[in-house]
Design a protein around this motif. Structure first.
Motif, PDB file in Angstrom:
ATOM      1  N   LYS A  50       0.824  -1.213   0.000  1.00 50.27           N
ATOM      2  CA  LYS A  50       0.000   0.000   0.000  1.00 50.27           C
ATOM      3  C   LYS A  50       0.857   1.262   0.000  1.00 50.27           C
ATOM      4  O   LYS A  50       0.359   2.342  -0.260  1.00 50.27           O
ATOM      5  CB  LYS A  50      -0.973  -0.006   1.182  1.00 50.27           C
ATOM      6  CG  LYS A  50      -0.375   0.403   2.513  1.00 50.27           C
ATOM      7  CD  LYS A  50      -1.470   0.775   3.541  1.00 50.27           C
ATOM      8  CE  LYS A  50      -0.828   1.200   4.839  1.00 50.27           C
ATOM      9  NZ  LYS A  50      -1.584   2.138   5.626  1.00 50.27           N
ATOM     10  N   GLU A  51       2.119   1.117   0.308  1.00 51.64           N
ATOM     11  CA  GLU A  51       2.954   2.320   0.292  1.00 51.64           C
ATOM     12  C   GLU A  51       3.878   2.337  -0.919  1.00 51.64           C
ATOM     13  O   GLU A  51       3.402   2.499  -2.050  1.00 51.64           O
ATOM     14  CB  GLU A  51       3.696   2.475   1.623  1.00 51.64           C
ATOM     15  CG  GLU A  51       4.310   1.174   2.170  1.00 51.64           C
ATOM     16  CD  GLU A  51       5.597   1.421   2.925  1.00 51.64           C
ATOM     17  OE1 GLU A  51       6.392   2.295   2.512  1.00 51.64           O
ATOM     18  OE2 GLU A  51       5.831   0.711   3.918  1.00 51.64           O
ATOM     19  N   TRP A  67      -4.450  -1.551  -7.803  1.00 51.85           N
ATOM     20  CA  TRP A  67      -5.591  -1.965  -6.989  1.00 51.85           C
ATOM     21  C   TRP A  67      -6.782  -2.398  -7.833  1.00 51.85           C
ATOM     22  O   TRP A  67      -7.042  -1.833  -8.884  1.00 51.85           O
ATOM     23  CB  TRP A  67      -6.042  -0.796  -6.092  1.00 51.85           C
ATOM     24  CG  TRP A  67      -4.928  -0.282  -5.240  1.00 51.85           C
ATOM     25  CD1 TRP A  67      -4.187   0.847  -5.446  1.00 51.85           C
ATOM     26  CD2 TRP A  67      -4.404  -0.895  -4.059  1.00 51.85           C
ATOM     27  NE1 TRP A  67      -3.245   0.988  -4.455  1.00 51.85           N
ATOM     28  CE2 TRP A  67      -3.347  -0.068  -3.574  1.00 51.85           C
ATOM     29  CE3 TRP A  67      -4.720  -2.055  -3.334  1.00 51.85           C
ATOM     30  CZ2 TRP A  67      -2.619  -0.364  -2.435  1.00 51.85           C
ATOM     31  CZ3 TRP A  67      -3.995  -2.348  -2.194  1.00 51.85           C
ATOM     32  CH2 TRP A  67      -2.955  -1.511  -1.752  1.00 51.85           C
ATOM     33  N   LYS A  99     -10.460  -0.616  -3.114  1.00 56.54           N
ATOM     34  CA  LYS A  99      -9.688  -0.031  -2.025  1.00 56.54           C
ATOM     35  C   LYS A  99      -9.061  -1.126  -1.160  1.00 56.54           C
ATOM     36  O   LYS A  99      -9.759  -1.979  -0.626  1.00 56.54           O
ATOM     37  CB  LYS A  99     -10.564   0.882  -1.157  1.00 56.54           C
ATOM     38  CG  LYS A  99      -9.739   1.562  -0.077  1.00 56.54           C
ATOM     39  CD  LYS A  99     -10.360   2.771   0.557  1.00 56.54           C
ATOM     40  CE  LYS A  99      -9.311   3.402   1.502  1.00 56.54           C
ATOM     41  NZ  LYS A  99      -9.849   4.432   2.343  1.00 56.54           N
ATOM     42  N   ASN A 100      -7.734  -1.074  -1.047  1.00 56.26           N
ATOM     43  CA  ASN A 100      -6.975  -2.042  -0.250  1.00 56.26           C
ATOM     44  C   ASN A 100      -7.042  -3.474  -0.774  1.00 56.26           C
ATOM     45  O   ASN A 100      -6.640  -4.399  -0.076  1.00 56.26           O
ATOM     46  CB  ASN A 100      -7.411  -2.008   1.228  1.00 56.26           C
ATOM     47  CG  ASN A 100      -6.974  -0.721   1.896  1.00 56.26           C
ATOM     48  OD1 ASN A 100      -5.993  -0.103   1.476  1.00 56.26           O
ATOM     49  ND2 ASN A 100      -7.692  -0.296   2.909  1.00 56.26           N
ATOM     50  N   GLU A 127      -8.086  12.081   6.380  1.00 54.15           N
ATOM     51  CA  GLU A 127      -7.550  11.165   7.384  1.00 54.15           C
ATOM     52  C   GLU A 127      -6.513  11.942   8.205  1.00 54.15           C
ATOM     53  O   GLU A 127      -5.981  12.943   7.752  1.00 54.15           O
ATOM     54  CB  GLU A 127      -6.899   9.950   6.715  1.00 54.15           C
ATOM     55  CG  GLU A 127      -7.904   9.139   5.900  1.00 54.15           C
ATOM     56  CD  GLU A 127      -7.336   7.891   5.233  1.00 54.15           C
ATOM     57  OE1 GLU A 127      -8.103   6.957   4.996  1.00 54.15           O
ATOM     58  OE2 GLU A 127      -6.119   7.865   4.951  1.00 54.15           O
ATOM     59  N   PHE A 159      -4.583   6.466   8.822  1.00 56.49           N
ATOM     60  CA  PHE A 159      -4.315   6.538   7.385  1.00 56.49           C
ATOM     61  C   PHE A 159      -4.551   5.169   6.750  1.00 56.49           C
ATOM     62  O   PHE A 159      -4.106   4.157   7.277  1.00 56.49           O
ATOM     63  CB  PHE A 159      -2.880   6.970   7.121  1.00 56.49           C
ATOM     64  CG  PHE A 159      -2.605   8.363   7.591  1.00 56.49           C
ATOM     65  CD1 PHE A 159      -3.028   9.459   6.848  1.00 56.49           C
ATOM     66  CD2 PHE A 159      -1.935   8.596   8.784  1.00 56.49           C
ATOM     67  CE1 PHE A 159      -2.797  10.759   7.294  1.00 56.49           C
ATOM     68  CE2 PHE A 159      -1.697   9.890   9.235  1.00 56.49           C
ATOM     69  CZ  PHE A 159      -2.126  10.973   8.485  1.00 56.49           C
ATOM     70  N   THR A 160      -5.255   5.172   5.657  1.00 58.49           N
ATOM     71  CA  THR A 160      -5.473   3.893   4.961  1.00 58.49           C
ATOM     72  C   THR A 160      -4.722   3.847   3.641  1.00 58.49           C
ATOM     73  O   THR A 160      -4.759   2.853   2.936  1.00 58.49           O
ATOM     74  CB  THR A 160      -6.974   3.657   4.689  1.00 58.49           C
ATOM     75  OG1 THR A 160      -7.457   4.743   3.879  1.00 58.49           O
ATOM     76  CG2 THR A 160      -7.757   3.598   5.990  1.00 58.49           C
ATOM     77  N   LYS A 161      -4.078   4.969   3.294  1.00 60.43           N
ATOM     78  CA  LYS A 161      -3.206   4.906   2.119  1.00 60.43           C
ATOM     79  C   LYS A 161      -1.956   5.737   2.356  1.00 60.43           C
ATOM     80  O   LYS A 161      -1.906   6.568   3.259  1.00 60.43           O
ATOM     81  CB  LYS A 161      -3.954   5.322   0.859  1.00 60.43           C
ATOM     82  CG  LYS A 161      -4.699   6.626   0.936  1.00 60.43           C
ATOM     83  CD  LYS A 161      -5.464   6.843  -0.378  1.00 60.43           C
ATOM     84  CE  LYS A 161      -6.104   8.224  -0.411  1.00 60.43           C
ATOM     85  NZ  LYS A 161      -7.244   8.355   0.519  1.00 60.43           N
ATOM     86  N   SER A 173       2.196   7.035   7.430  1.00 54.98           N
ATOM     87  CA  SER A 173       1.070   6.500   6.658  1.00 54.98           C
ATOM     88  C   SER A 173       1.364   5.126   6.070  1.00 54.98           C
ATOM     89  O   SER A 173       0.570   4.585   5.328  1.00 54.98           O
ATOM     90  CB  SER A 173       0.691   7.477   5.547  1.00 54.98           C
ATOM     91  OG  SER A 173       1.795   7.720   4.702  1.00 54.98           O
ATOM     92  N   ASN A 232       0.740   4.999  13.160  1.00 54.83           N
ATOM     93  CA  ASN A 232      -0.508   5.215  12.430  1.00 54.83           C
ATOM     94  C   ASN A 232      -1.714   4.793  13.268  1.00 54.83           C
ATOM     95  O   ASN A 232      -2.309   3.742  13.052  1.00 54.83           O
ATOM     96  CB  ASN A 232      -0.493   4.467  11.099  1.00 54.83           C
ATOM     97  CG  ASN A 232      -1.734   4.760  10.262  1.00 54.83           C
ATOM     98  OD1 ASN A 232      -2.451   5.729  10.504  1.00 54.83           O
ATOM     99  ND2 ASN A 232      -1.977   3.911   9.282  1.00 54.83           N
TER     100      ASN A 232
END
Lengths: 811, 811
Positions: free
Chosen positions: A187-188, A273, A276-277, B581, B628-630, B639, B648
């Motif tokens: 995700k990063e 993606w 989302k996620n 966020e 943070f989700t992204k 994040s 986080n």
């Protein structure tokens, strides 16, 4: 004692006792995606760089040794076992591991169930494919439980083991159907993930290590396996793993196949993606699709077999000696491919995070590999040369992922530039591709100051000429080939690395006789190459420098019975009879005799006799003698090792072929052959208990005569030994030498050999070379016929295509 | 579920179930020589620096977890077990581990043999002493076999795990009598060795791991132990270990004691050898002599007990709450000593090779430690300040062995300088020792440019003033206290470390409201200190800067319902309701309320109400919300963590006391106390299964409300949480504050508390402070009497000596 046998027909080493004296391993993968696999399925996988893209976790030097890998567990009515014996170590009714060319097949059987596990990485594929065939050999129905297991590494293998305060919080996975996805940090900043799939519906899974193994359980007794059920755990931090759970029912005599795929995927930023996620799994599914049936897997394996048939079809020896045949035709070439791919990064002794590709190493590795895939050799040469500095010095190492020089170690190893000439010349002689010399190649990766590759060679040559010491011999810099002979280091702080600590070269008189010999050998090659491309003036200039060096060695580099090794910082002799310890060293004897320096005056013969007398022992030729028993601050790391180990009088196998070649220079075929056999692993199979490492590949070092346990090997697989021995045996003992104008034939063999043949593919044509030695000589060609036509000289001329019969008569 | 209980009388935590949810550990050693020991005797020892002088080998994150330590094996007629359950994991008839103040005692019993093992490091001693008492509790004679075992680390713990191609050849040992000496590299640049001794004649030994354990055996089933005999192996390379083998006969009811000593010796260059290659053992024998009888060992243990009596006698609370008492009186203070000694180097989450002492960390650790051994705190302050740069910036870390700043990480963390003021002021308030301000302290360890420590404080103060951003708030630099809020980093390469990668501060508008609050708090302290030493002008100048900062926070740092966290590189708000966020962050709420900024206008109350509403949860206060989700490239590492973990939106316990203190500033005793209890380990003992880490020490992080498993803790022991919670509870909740003129008394407690007493030693005198709250208030002192004499104000004046009765009436 032996632990297996060679199956030459299948090009396999077959291990029949799982408790080998050290894990005996194999390498899977040929480009980009690689795995190490031991005879009990231990090891790990990585993409391109064993440090930065480690896919699965592995613990080195663990108790038990070699713990962790891709494991299958079978719970058969409460009896828990693994096909590879480990990790369960349940006694098996049958065990067999077949290490082949880029694949490994391990079979175990217990209580009427046979489990055959096959591991390989298909060509052009970023995935390890594992085929598990379960067979019920009883007359009743069997219901068993199969668990797969591997532990994800959180990508950066160094960080993974050290940065726990972060890493234990970052692990993330997804599970979809029968596929477990590892997406930590996706995700990063990462655009890559890994997956582990099986081509059948599963009855459960685990992705959290503690849930599967238990906090205090061993790998030999995972909680889930013992309890006979999966927990469907989802890892959030801690240690993500991947385990499939499958209940299997087998009728009498029935077999079932399961195909597991461990893959690596990179997505473009915009395609990361699907929600989302939720990671984009399409590319993984495409890979899975390619290997979802037994037929597809067998086709892929067959492709791999054909690939190796082709590679190993380029040089095929028929001698009377099976051991020699299998080394030349199979294992030594195979090891050369592995060293080409891995340099010194990842073995069971190199932990894959320490260093990148060596400038010196990679050039030398080329000489055992260039005939196999010349295009890859060509690219490697450009990559290596791109890390050279404008003054001819070189980054000692570079990172394969970035191809940038490694700042931590820097440069200043004054032998480095000369190896580039070796690499380039070997490439051109094999391929005839002079165009490589015109390639524009950057310095320190800076394209704005690029020059041609030939200019790089000129600058390499000049780097030696411009860095001569008071005796007219090359200044050594940080070290020459022997990284542990640190004549300008003077380190007294144990927290310093000898390789990276600041050196004191200012005012140093430290010269290397080894670099002098090296310079004569490859300076001569540079002269020849320059002539070939019409640079006669440059050739003439260079020849003068070479001649001067020969003279300097004769007058300042000769100790009376052998060649000196060096002069130290103060100008004192190193490797002289005057010294108390370290009177004689192997490297300068090798290079000066390979260069033929003083051959006419008998210096080569004297030097080699001294090697025999003082350095040779039952297990090979040691590096120096007497061994150092105390630390010599002006010599550095060499004197730190216990006597008989590593650079301190160990048999450092890389340099033994230099002596073999030196022996062929003066025509002593028996000696060259004797030295060859001493360190050649196939000849050591019967003493596997002592030798310890694999009997099918060379080790970097065998403990020398001064050691506690002479003959015990260490650091197998990733060593320049592979390329040099292949080079020595094929080009100087068997005497088949690629040259600009064709194949030069110049064997130097034991007088008792009467005949051998070599099939050699060379620049598009194939040559069946039969060498007959009815005369019982060591060296010398009486006649050479090609397709029945007598030739002048001893070079087989070039043909564009076709098969040609070459008859060589020695005498 | 609980796994043990507190024994407050003996100041021990007693573990009764060996299968704790994570290894529960203790620290041995107080200066120079340290060990980590788990409840099953796992762990390792080191001298001063866990990276460069690791004595015994340990494998982190292993399977099983916590494998390797100082192990004893008992073979009792074929039944093999260990007193600490692990590594054998044989079911025991009895198991108990008592972690005490710098000692651990583990007792196991099986089949009528009880084995009590005691581990401690005597004061002023470079050795771990281990006493094993074996008792025959049966009515028959027992003959058993006792084996000790530990594995040597080859000194540099990082090299030890990575440089196998060298290390497997270097190991060297000597054995003399009952002592095994580890001397790897002693012959070269090391002047130190280690030894492992037992005070009885032995029946055998092993020093080679493979000989003792077996290549493929687990630690739970070493070959030698299973076979019931030692092999008298001598390690030459591979893995040197130390194991004694002792045959023990015990009459019914008989006990025998064995004393093992694991020691470290440094010899002078000229005293290294007693003969060629034979190390000088005299200093080791002298250490052995000191602990060769049970009486001597018990005397040494008693000394250690007295040492801790003294340390823990300085603050003694009697409240009605056992949990609070044991945290304040025992465990929180003990943890503060450990963090002072270890900084963040070596725990079961910090692998001891990653980093040195933190500039910021070590200053904060002082506030929980300074009352214990002020002399050591004084030295630490000087060491820390010596790594400051002349412009006031600071090396973010330094190495304890060399005391030099760490170049790899460098400086640029703009909060760092302010913490030095905290450290110095805390030291002076505790000791009254203003002379420390006159010490000449170098910059970057360069004594030629030294200035006084007071000058360092001035420069620290000015570093903030000289680095203000467009809103008049402090520029953040690489990061402030939150190492993961990297506003100038913009990293897109996963191979980069957020902490060390090149930052882009050029033209950055990234400001930190947290540093602003920090500056107001310690700027005010700097003003006060300057006044105290007669620097009125400087105090005035500084006060103006502080006032400007207060104004800047009120106008530019307030978001309406809470304080902003920062401005990013582009000048956009961070921690604002405007954000999607990360709308609110804890740090700025903590520091701005501690500073009382806008208290009159109600900003503090509003901010703290927002904390309650948005950040608080069942297990503590999370760092930010929403999580943070992204990945936000302009925010950096914060994040990257999964939601609810670490920075986080985890409960990052270090910052919770800032809110507690903030609550006391506005007098809300219930809230402060509620927050205290939520993260305080003694109150979490009953949920050990969830909490996972030790119930006697703080963890760095507890998973927050957004996490997969809220309430699960990680990274116990080495965290600023220890010092800050001790500081918050003793000085702001209990309200006993060391001040320049005496002990200031300012409790802020739940209204329902009626009374508590604190015995406090302070500057040579002892104060029995009884605080009575019959009025049922939260805060406020109605009267203060010392020895029956009413005082003005709420400060207990200074006495030179004696015991003084203090009666404080709240109201």
């Amino acid at each position: 004692m032996k632990y297996g046998y060679f199956d030459d027909e299948r090009r396999e080493y077959v291990i029949t006792n799982p408790q080998t004296p050290w894990p005996w391993i194999n390498y899977l993968g040929n480009e980009d995606f690689f795995s190490l696999v031991s005879n009990s399925a231990g090891g790990y996988a990585f993409y391109k760089d064993a440090k930065f893209r480690r896919l699965t976790r592995y613990r080195y030097n663990n108790v038990p040794m070699d713990n962790g890998g891709r494991y299958f567990y079978i719970n058969d009515g409460g009896t828990v076992w693994s096909p590879g014996w480990k990790p369960c170590k349940t006694e098996l009714d049958k065990y067999e591991c077949r290490h082949g060319m880029s694949y490994t097949q391990i079979t175990g059987a217990k209580n009427g169930i046979e489990a055959e596990t096959l591991f390989f990485i298909p060509l052009k594929t970023w995935a390890e494919v594992q085929k598990v065939k379960l067979t019920n050999t009883t007359s009743g129905v069997k219901k068993i439980k199969l668990f797969s297991f591997m532990e994800w590494c959180l990508w950066n293998a160094e960080d993974d083991q050290n940065n726990l305060q972060r890493n234990l919080s970052t692990g993330e996975v997804e599970v979809k159907g029968s596929t477990i996805y590892h997406k930590t940090e996706y995700k990063e900043r990462r655009n890559h993930y890994a997956f582990y799939h099986v081509n059948t519906a599963i009855d459960g899974y685990d992705t959290d290590r503690e849930s599967f193994v238990g906090l205090y359980n061993e790998f030999s007794e995972p909680k889930a396996v013992i309890e006979g059920r999966a927990t469907n755990s989802e890892a959030h931090g801690w240690s993500p793993v991947a385990s499939h759970y499958i209940e299997v029912e087998l009728q009498p005599g029935e077999s079932k196949d399961f195909i597991f795929v461990l893959g690596y995927i990179e997505n473009k930023e915009e395609d990361k993606w699907e929600a989302k996620n939720v990671i984009n799994k399409q590319p993984a599914e495409a890979v899975i699709e390619r290997f979802n049936t037994v037929e597809k897997v067998e086709a892929a394996l067959n492709e791999l077999r054909l690939y190796w048939d082709k590679l190993l079809g380029k040089i095929v020896l028929q001698s009377g000696d099976d051991k020699l045949n299998r080394m030349v035709n199979i294992w030594n070439q195979y090891q050369c491919m592995v060293t080409f791919n891995m340099s010194r990064s990842a073995s069971f002794f190199e932990v894959g995070i320490g260093r990148g590709m060596g400038f010196r190493d990679s050039n030398q590795d080329l000489i055992g590999f260039v005939h196999q895939v010349p295009e890859r050799a060509r690219q490697r040469i450009i990559d290596i040369a791109s890390t050279q500095f404008p003054d001819g010095g070189c980054y000692h190492q570079y990172q394969p992922l970035t191809k940038r020089g490694n700042d931590a170690i820097g440069g200043g190893f004054n032998d480095d530039p000369m190896w580039l000439i070796l690499g380039v010349v070997s490439y051109i002689k094999e391929t005839g591709d002079f165009s490589i010399l015109d390639e524009m190649v950057p310095f320190d990766n800076d394209m704005s100051i690029a020059q041609t590759l030939y200019d790089h060679l000129t600058i390499s040559f000049n780097h030696v000429v411009n860095n001569l010491g008071p005796n007219g011999l090359p200044l050594i810099g940080r070290a020459d080939w022997n990284d542990c002979l640190n004549l300008n280091c003077f380190s007294s702080d144990p927290n310093e690395s000898f390789q990276t600590t600041e050196n004191n070269t200012e005012g140093s008189k430290a010269e290397s006789v080894m670099i002098a010999g090296l310079f004569v050998v490859y300076g001569q090659e540079y002269v020849e190459l320059s002539k070939r491309i019409g640079r006669a003036d440059e050739a003439q200039r260079a020849q003068k420098e070479v001649n001067k060096m020969i003279e300097a060695v004769k007058t300042k580099g000769w100790d009376g019975e052998w060649f000196l090794r060096a002069y130290d910082f103060y100008g004192n002799k190193v490797g002289s009879d005057e010294n108390e310890e370290g009177k004689i060293f192997i490297e300068s004897q090798g290079w000066c005799t390979m260069a033929g320096i003083g051959k006419e005056e008998g210096l080569c013969e004297k030097a080699l006799d001294s090697v025999k007398e003082r350095l040779d022992c039952d297990y090979g030729i040691v590096l120096n003698n007497p061994a150092f028993t105390k630390y010599v601050i002006e010599y550095g790391e060499i004197s730190t090792y216990p006597a008989g180990y590593k650079e301190n009088a160990g048999i450092f196998c890389h340099n033994n072929p230099w002596i073999m070649i030196g022996e062929t220079v003066i025509g002593r075929g028996e000696k060259a052959w004797e030295y060859y056999k001493k360190i050649c692993p196939a000849y050591l199979e019967d003493i596997s208990d002592l030798h310890k490492t694999e009997p099918y590949v060379y080790a970097q070092m065998i403990a020398g005569k001064d050691a506690y346990k002479p003959g015990e090997a260490k650091n197998s697989w990733l060593t320049g030994t592979a390329a040099w021995n292949f080079y020595a045996v094929t080009q100087y003992i068997l005497g088949i030498q690629p040259d600009y104008d064709g194949l030069k034939i110049e064997p130097c063999i034991p007088a008792e050999w009467t005949e051998f043949t070599v099939k050699r593919q060379f620049r598009g044509a194939e040559y069946n070379i039969r060498i007959v030695n009815s005369a019982g000589v060591n060296k010398g060609i009486a006649s050479l016929e090609v397709d029945g036509v007598k030739q002048k000289g001893n070079t087989v001329p070039l043909f564009e295509a076709g098969t040609h019969e070459v008859l060589v008569t020695m005498g």
